[in-house]
Enzyme design. Structure first.
Site, PDB file in Angstrom:
ATOM      1  N   SER A 210       0.817  -1.201   0.000  1.00 56.79           N
ATOM      2  CA  SER A 210       0.000   0.000   0.000  1.00 56.79           C
ATOM      3  C   SER A 210       0.857   1.259   0.000  1.00 56.79           C
ATOM      4  O   SER A 210       2.042   1.242   0.341  1.00 56.79           O
ATOM      5  CB  SER A 210      -0.907   0.014   1.233  1.00 56.79           C
ATOM      6  OG  SER A 210      -0.132   0.199   2.408  1.00 56.79           O
ATOM      7  N   GLU A 231       6.847  -0.686  -5.064  1.00 56.03           N
ATOM      8  CA  GLU A 231       5.764  -0.879  -6.029  1.00 56.03           C
ATOM      9  C   GLU A 231       4.481  -0.773  -5.230  1.00 56.03           C
ATOM     10  O   GLU A 231       4.144  -1.673  -4.464  1.00 56.03           O
ATOM     11  CB  GLU A 231       5.896  -2.239  -6.727  1.00 56.03           C
ATOM     12  CG  GLU A 231       5.043  -2.351  -7.979  1.00 56.03           C
ATOM     13  CD  GLU A 231       3.626  -2.812  -7.699  1.00 56.03           C
ATOM     14  OE1 GLU A 231       2.728  -1.930  -7.640  1.00 56.03           O
ATOM     15  OE2 GLU A 231       3.410  -4.016  -7.533  1.00 56.03           O
ATOM     16  N   CYS A 265      -2.849  -4.450  -8.499  1.00 59.42           N
ATOM     17  CA  CYS A 265      -2.446  -3.037  -8.522  1.00 59.42           C
ATOM     18  C   CYS A 265      -2.591  -2.440  -9.915  1.00 59.42           C
ATOM     19  O   CYS A 265      -2.886  -1.256 -10.056  1.00 59.42           O
ATOM     20  CB  CYS A 265      -1.017  -2.890  -8.000  1.00 59.42           C
ATOM     21  SG  CYS A 265       0.186  -3.932  -8.829  1.00 59.42           S
TER      22      CYS A 265
END
Length: 461
Positions: A210, A231, A265
């Site tokens: 996150s 990432e 994501c």
């Protein structure tokens, strides 16, 4: 002792097994073991490390169904998708095992005044990986494989809900021949993670997770002068400029979004559609979403959807949906949890999401589709770039030049034309803005935690 690492079935809510945190003393033993192993592992010829990784790839392929079943049990992934994830891991490992020597080869620089200059890529030490639950094998392997091939050693802190998966990865590492201490799984607390990052034996940290977790890790890494790769989240734009077959375009967009129950994501969380096809697109996508029913992830088919990974994930997503509804968004279908055990949220289609809604600016990590109407390419670009995230994006058009002109202006790390979420073991992965920094996979995956060492030799005349 408090236990937080656990295996809990998202389809039923059943708690299967719990695992205790390691002690602070075990953390110190882990750090010492990884540092000691580095001296041996990094001195091993790269070709020898490559042979070990080839064996590891073989094991992932041979045990794909077993490994997939563990992911399904722990985070609810559709078993068919989980098998594909494990097979992809095998390809990533094999890529670095076979291409690693070429990717890390010495590079001769310009010869000036009789001086030979060479750029060498050398390992730097022990790297900490902090990995999430949504792709419990892939996220680990895309980080660990290039670093192990390079000669770094790895300490891995996996997500709390993926303890069984974490143990299976470590088991395969040992069976493949990765030496003791070169890859260590650790069930650490957040405070213990901070201790690891601060330790001088750690040379870098890679986190996939996150935005909040990334901010915390980056702050700690910066304070202790450690290289970091992050990432983080994404709210990828998926721009449909035109379509000769709107129904097919809507189906493709929906099932791209629902892959991994929307917990990806790089999922197409914001679908941006031109006005002339918008109404038909929304109607078709809504119809398709309404036909889906909850299913058991171990044998779910295309007409069924799987649960989210946890009760907390389901609650959080429902809060975002309700906030969007109250802010004025239209809920065409879904927006509720079925009356079933487990962590299911019905596929939801939202339109007219205002800027005041949390969903407009936050990442929606679940089966929620947001569709926006635009009238011009410029409007589509402005909306796409309004996000604080910048991971990936896609543009669809029968006119490739038209799509290219839009794609060229997207502020993302990865952009695809007439395709979505294209990836591969040889293609770099990463984003910009609040989606993080650094790259994984491909040739750049071996270029992050590396000593780019300059060697010069002055040849006497």
């Amino acid at each position: 002792m408090t236990t937080t690492y656990r295996t809990q079935n998202p389809a039923t809510g059943e708690l299967v097994e719990e695992f205790p945190y390691v002690s602070d003393n075990e953390i110190q033993q882990t750090l010492a073991s990884a540092a000691s192993a580095y001296r041996i592992w990094s001195a091993m010829p790269m070709a020898e490390r490559g042979k070990i990784l080839v064996k590891l790839a073989d094991l992932f392929e041979e045990r794909a169904e077993e490994l997939a079943a563990q992911a399904t049990l722990e985070m609810g992934k559709n078993t068919r998708e989980a098998i594909g994830e494990v097979q992809y891991c095998a390809r990533i490992i094999r890529y670095y095992a076979t291409e690693g020597e070429r990717l890390a080869a010495d590079q001769e620089l310009k010869n000036i005044d009789g001086q030979t200059a060479i750029l060498r890529r050398r390992p730097i030490g022990t790297i900490l990986g902090i990995m999430p639950w949504n792709f419990p094998y892939y996220q680990v392997i895309r980080f660990a494989a290039p670093n192990l091939m390079l000669g770094n050693t790895v300490i891995l802190k996996h997500a709390e809900i993926c303890a069984g998966t974490a143990l299976k990865i470590q088991e395969l590492m040992r069976e493949a021949g990765v030496i003791e201490g070169a890859y260590i799984n650790v069930f650490a607390t957040h405070d213990q993670v901070s201790t690891i990052i601060a330790d001088p034996r750690i040379q870098g940290v890679s986190l996939t997770g996150s935005e909040r977790a990334g901010s915390a890790v980056a702050e700690q890494a910066g304070r202790h002068l450690k290289k970091a790769v992050l990432e983080l989240g994404g709210s990828d734009p998926y721009i449909v400029l035109d379509s000769a077959d709107v129904a097919t375009s809507a189906r493709r967009a929906l099932f791209s979004r629902l892959s991994n129950s929307g917990q990806t994501c790089t999922s197409n969380k914001r679908i941006i559609v031109m006005d002339d096809i918008y109404d038909e697109f929304v109607a078709e996508l809504t119809k398709l979403a309404s036909e889906l029913t909850p299913g058991n992830p171990s044998d779910a088919n295309r007409s069924e959807y799987a649960p989210l990974s946890s009760e907390a994930a389901a609650i959080g997503l429902m809060e975002q949906i309700e906030d969007a509804r109250k802010a004025g968004a239209t809920v065409h279908v879904g927006g509720q949890r079925p009356d079933l055990p487990g962590y299911y949220v019905a596929p939801t289609v939202l339109t007219d999401v205002p800027e005041t809604a949390r969903a407009y600016s936050e990442e929606l990590f679940g089966p929620v589709v947001m569709i926006y109407r635009v009238h011009t390419e410029g409007e589509a670009i402005e909306l796409a770039n309004s996000s604080s995230y910048g991971l990936g994006g896609a543009v669809f058009s029968a006119d490739e030049a038209r799509a290219q002109a839009v794609a060229d202006r997207l502020e993302v790390g990865m952009v695809h034309i007439n395709a979505f979420n294209v990836g591969g073991e040889d293609l770099p992965f990463g984003g910009v803005k609040r989606s993080g920094f650094g790259r994984e996979l491909g040739p750049l995956g071996m270029d992050e935690f590396v000593n780019k060492q300059l060697i010069t030799v002055n040849t006497p005349r």
